[in-house]
Design a protein around this motif. Structure first.
Motif, PDB file in Angstrom:
ATOM      1  N   ILE A 126       0.685  -1.034   0.127  1.00 31.54           N
ATOM      2  CA  ILE A 126      -0.027   0.153   0.034  1.00 31.54           C
ATOM      3  C   ILE A 126       0.885   1.243   0.090  1.00 31.54           C
ATOM      4  CG2 ILE A 126      -0.329   0.148   2.575  1.00 31.54           C
ATOM      5  CD1 ILE A 126      -3.349   0.752  -0.020  1.00 31.54           C
ATOM      6  N   THR A 186      -2.240  -2.739   4.766  1.00 31.62           N
ATOM      7  CA  THR A 186      -1.432  -3.476   3.584  1.00 31.62           C
ATOM      8  C   THR A 186      -2.112  -4.873   3.346  1.00 31.62           C
ATOM      9  OG1 THR A 186       0.501  -3.744   2.697  1.00 31.62           O
ATOM     10  CG2 THR A 186       0.224  -4.307   4.997  1.00 31.62           C
ATOM     11  N   GLY A 222      -3.899  -2.881   0.237  1.00 31.34           N
ATOM     12  CA  GLY A 222      -2.936  -2.921  -0.756  1.00 31.34           C
ATOM     13  C   GLY A 222      -3.004  -4.745  -0.966  1.00 31.34           C
ATOM     14  N   LYS A 267      -0.690  -3.650  -6.014  1.00 29.94           N
ATOM     15  CA  LYS A 267       0.329  -2.405  -6.011  1.00 29.94           C
ATOM     16  C   LYS A 267       0.687  -2.018  -7.253  1.00 29.94           C
ATOM     17  CE  LYS A 267       4.935  -1.202  -3.869  1.00 29.94           C
ATOM     18  NZ  LYS A 267       5.989  -1.647  -3.003  1.00 29.94           N
TER      19      LYS A 267
END
Lengths: 158, 565
Positions: free
Chosen positions: B29, B73, B100, B162
């Motif tokens: 992230i 994340t 993410g 990503k």
């Protein structure tokens, strides 16, 4: 309200996008509903797919299933069929040494035929109501079927 | 305008009016966090665990009525957040959670910090997305916010690989949403509403059964008006505390497993249940076949799947509670409060027979006293969060709630560790009110790292730890139903809570008397920094009354009669 479990056919129209099938099957497993059979294919010239789910449950459970299906964001419509035409296909592989004329006659009685003949085996198909497909599969047991595959039911409201 | 996927996330948040994001960065992230660094339109609060980020966003959402936003994340960041997502899902909290994901090229390869996040979040979110093309991001984010807050609210999870956050595409947030398959039904059917009102007019012993959906629909003040106009008494669920003010004479109390005798008896004797934004949870109904056995049921809810799920509704009304109640207000002239005078009398007699109270008969402070005392000292000026367990029930029973969104608790999932981070989110959303977290010596340790968050960001949450050296609620069940075999619930070995708070830079108090408690609370409010007030309370106090699991509401275990205070 009856708690008796009955067989039901539900059609679901969904947006044809990634992971939509797992949303449906997750819902069934997560909430403890049964799936007897499930078929899915895109609806021509649209962004949608149509699923036909054969399930069973009490009236209350079936009502919950349709409501929970509706709640999923990519679901457009849910039909809980009452008056419907239902068909299912099955294919069976027999040894070539079995009585092919008997098998051929039986297939034709169930809207089917021999579709492939190989060196050692013959493959037949039938397409009929699921109950009649059950019958067919019971009858042909004595011809030593080597492999059986069923498609699961598809249905249309009358 | 052309921009990266990461910039799009920022721009979408700004367009949605987001002022606070709770989160924790990590590899997948990082592109988005880089854009957070560059902007000054919203705050980011760094919690010290992803679960806490989600609970903080929940607290923020529950106190403000806005959509809570959290960012995490991939991999462990996401899996840590799952409890929070499930909690928000069970309590219908509007939230958008962005996570993410490993780059597209690594998905499915068991890459570093890769997990099938949307596969995991599917059963515990209202909806979720894996975004595979930055061009989809504006639409997905806009849909996410819309789905989170519309209909029956809930958490929406957006998982972004990503490389998609680095990808450049066109950003246009002014697109019309076209969700052909999602159209929540917000207006109640007028014919059904009319029929329901007729049923109310005919009923002898009608009862409002108020639920958390009223808070979600921002309908508490309309419901107050309807209750008063009709003169029909009301019970509240755990999630509905504050819909009616504690001193409202038509409010009986909370019902359910730890509801009051009068509330549960009223539900057992009523001939018409008027359910508003409720879902007939098993902690409310007890034994289903005995629940409101002689009553017809009016059920108003925005979620059709909630209606007749557990209890058959004779008058189902699918719609937003606020809309339906406004409609009802316009047509309820033929409902006369005087008709229910004897019914109200009956309920008052129930309450007089077994009032919701406790005995002050021990050397140690009673936890109920602490809750009542905070109510006396802070009352309306505080928002009340809780963890889960005995302290939560005592807070629900004894705090004098005066308004909706004052009460923030984990109801459906019952998540220990919810309270402290939630109270942080509450304080951020409503800084002018004191943010109290009632917690237990078990629960507080489940997100105790949030002391750091509160100290760093100067968020003065006051945690009142009702310390009975037990995992109290489980201990209570063991005492009552497991022949006092207190398996793994004795928490005699504990940290020094005062030093613990101080180690992070907060303030700690340990109190054993009423005078000490008053002084500590006063001091904590004045000091305006995060505080632990550890209150040593009676160890074996039980939450009473109690409907044993699966029992009928009218079959309660009651407080033993003694002189009461």
């Amino acid at each position: 309200m009856t708690e008796n479990s009955e067989r039901r056919v539900i059609s679901v129209i969904v947006v044809n996008e990634a992971s939509v099938l797992s949303r449906i099957t997750n819902l069934f497993s997560g909430r403890g509903y049964n799936i007897t059979s499930l078929t899915v294919a895109p609806i021509p010239e649209s962004n949608y797919s149509r699923l036909t789910i054969v399930t069973s449950g009490s009236v209350r459970v079936i009502e919950q299933i349709t409501k929970q299906l509706h709640k999923l964001i990519p679901v457009l419509k849910v039909y809980e069929h009452a008056d419907l035409v239902e068909k299912e296909m099955a294919m069976v592989k027999f040894p070539l040494s079995e009585n092919l004329s008997d098998i051929d006659v039986l297939c034709r009685a169930y809207n089917g035929k021999i579709v492939n003949v190989g060196e050692n085996v013959v493959i037949v198909m039938v397409a009929d109501e699921p109950k009649r497909v059950d019958n067919f599969l019971a009858v042909i047991k004595k011809y030593n079927p080597k492999e059986i595959v069923r498609s699961g039911a598809v249905a249309l409201e009358r | 305008m052309q921009m990266s996927g990461a910039q799009m996330v920022i721009e979408a948040f700004i367009a949605e009016g987001v002022d606070t994001v709770f989160g924790y960065p990590g590899g997948a992230i990082m592109n988005v966090y880089d854009e957070i660094y560059k902007q000054d339109k919203f705050h980011h609060i760094l919690n010290r665990h992803e679960q806490a980020s989600i609970h903080a966003a929940e607290g923020y959402a529950k106190a403000s009525g806005k959509v809570g936003v959290a960012m995490i994340t991939s991999g462990p960041g996401f899996t840590n957040a799952v409890t929070g997502l499930a909690d928000a899902y069970m309590d219908s909290v509007p939230m958008v959670v962005v996570s993410g994901q490993v780059p597209m090229s690594l998905i499915g390869t068991d890459g570093f910090q890769e997990i099938d996040a949307i596969g995991i979040s599917r059963p515990c979110t209202k909806h979720n997305y894996l975004v595979t093309d930055a061009a989809d991001l504006p639409r997905v984010l806009k849909e996410a916010f819309y789905i989170a807050k519309s209909g029956r609210p809930g958490p929406v999870h957006v998982d972004i690989p990503k490389d998609v956050t680095a990808q450049i595409a066109e950003f246009n947030y002014d697109v019309e949403l076209n969700l052909e398959t999602y159209k929540p039904h917000t207006k109640g059917n007028p014919r059904q509403i009319k029929k329901a009102l007729e049923a109310i007019a005919k009923a002898k012993r009608p009862l409002f059964y108020l639920g958390g959906g009223i808070i979600n629909s921002n309908a508490a003040y309309e419901v107050r008006e309807l209750v008063h106009k009709t003169g029909i008494p009301a019970v509240e669920t755990l999630m509905a505390r504050g819909v009616l003010s504690f001193d409202d004479e038509l409010l009986i109390s909370m019902l359910g497993m730890h509801g009051s005798y009068a509330a549960n008896m009223a539900m057992s004797e009523t001939d018409l249940v008027i359910g508003l934004g409720v879902r007939f949870d098993d902690r409310v109904t007890g034994k289903l076949s005995e629940f409101a056995k002689n009553a017809d049921v009016i059920h108003v809810d925005i979620d059709p799947a909630s209606i007749s799920k557990l209890v058959n509704a004779d008058f189902p009304i699918v719609g937003d509670v606020k809309n339906v109640v406004i409609e009802m207000l316009e047509q309820c002239e033929h409902i006369y409060p005087d008709n229910y005078a004897s019914w109200r009398e009956t309920i008052n007699n129930f309450d007089a027979l077994h009032p919701l109270t406790f005995h002050e008969d021990s050397e140690r402070l009673k936890p109920q006293w602490v809750v009542k005392r905070v109510g006396e000292l802070l009352g309306d000026s505080a928002n009340i969060s809780t963890d889960v367990g005995q302290h939560q029930m005592w807070a629900a029973q004894f705090y004098p709630f005066t308004r909706p969104n004052q009460w923030i608790t984990s109801g459906g999932l019952g998540t220990m560790g919810f309270g402290f981070p939630a109270a942080i989110g509450v304080k951020v959303a409503v800084p002018e009110k004191t943010s109290i977290n009632f917690t237990g010596d078990g629960s507080i340790l489940m997100n105790v790292q949030e002391l750091m968050t509160a100290v760093e960001k100067k968020i003065p949450v006051i945690n009142i730890i009702l310390n009975n050296n037990f995992l109290g609620m489980v201990r209570q069940w063991q005492t009552l139903f497991y022949d006092k075999r207190h398996s793994q619930t004795d928490l005699s070995v504990q940290p020094d809570f005062v030093k613990l708070a101080e180690a992070f830079g907060g303030i700690g108090y340990r109190v054993t008397t009423k005078e000490e408690f008053d002084a500590a609370l006063k001091d904590a409010v004045e000091k305006n920094i995060v505080a632990f007030i550890e209150v040593i309370v009676e160890r074996f106090e039980n939450v009473m009354p109690m409907v044993p699991s699966g029992g009928s509401l009218f079959n309660m275990m009651l407080l033993e009669k003694k002189e009461t205070k």
